[in-house]
Design a protein around this motif. Structure first.
Motif, short mmCIF file in Angstrom:
data_model
loop_
_atom_site.label_atom_id
_atom_site.label_comp_id
_atom_site.label_asym_id
_atom_site.label_seq_id
_atom_site.Cartn_x
_atom_site.Cartn_y
_atom_site.Cartn_z
N ARG A 60 0.85 -1.20 0.00
CA ARG A 60 0.00 0.00 0.00
C ARG A 60 0.87 1.23 0.00
O ARG A 60 1.80 1.34 0.79
N HIS A 62 1.31 4.05 1.44
CA HIS A 62 0.78 4.64 2.67
C HIS A 62 1.19 6.09 2.91
O HIS A 62 0.60 6.76 3.75
N LEU A 99 -2.45 0.90 -4.41
CA LEU A 99 -1.69 -0.35 -4.38
C LEU A 99 -0.48 -0.27 -5.30
O LEU A 99 -0.56 0.24 -6.41
#
Length: 162
Positions: A60, A62, A99
């Protein structure tokens, strides 16, 4: 969208070490550890993995600012010399599900610690999936891509300064 098209994913581990900031180039030689969650997994989960040279890792993005989401067309790296390309013609972090997918070299397996090289994810990145790379799962037939991709990524896996 139905409930079948929506689902939650849990991180199975985190990236430890390596880079602390995402950058566009020079990921070659970057060393990191994918540390799998010892609350859910035992070393049996990695049994046999050391036989593989490479991993495919889903993670991910993030650190990406949600305001930076771009679902339309734009120029890669904002370079005016390259054509506008839609979100699905890019591999960057400006994606609906945030992603990333990366192939990296597996250096060694130490219990639940997967020592890797060339993973283009930063320290603290949630890892969502790890799979061994099977050569038979690679592209079949002729591979093609536009010229700007090779120009843009010429230094992507060049050695960096860590």
């Amino acid at each position: 969208m139905t409930d079948r098209e929506r689902f939650e994913v849990e991180a199975l581990g985190r990236v430890i070490g390596g880079r602390v900031e995402p950058t566009d180039d020079y990921w070659g030689g970057t060393q990191a550890i994918i540390q799998l969650d010892d609350g859910r997994f035992t070393s049996d989960a990695t049994k046999g993995l050391e036989e593989f040279s490479h991993l495919e890792v889903v993670f991910r993005f993030h650190l990406t600012d949600p305001a930076d989401l771009n679902l339309g067309a734009r120029r890669p790296r904002d370079n005016p010399d390259w054509p506008e390309v839609g979100v699905f013609g890019h591999r960057n972090m400006r994606r609906l599900n945030w992603l990333g997918v990366s192939r990296c070299r597996l250096v060694k397996v130490d219990g639940l610690d997967l020592h890797v090289e060339g993973l283009d994810a930063v320290d603290g990145t949630p890892v969502l999936e790890v799979k061994p790379w099977f050569a038979e799962m690679g592209p079949r037939g002729e591979v093609r891509q536009p010229g700007w991709v090779g120009e843009m990524l010429g230094d992507y896996y060049a050695p960096g300064e860590e």
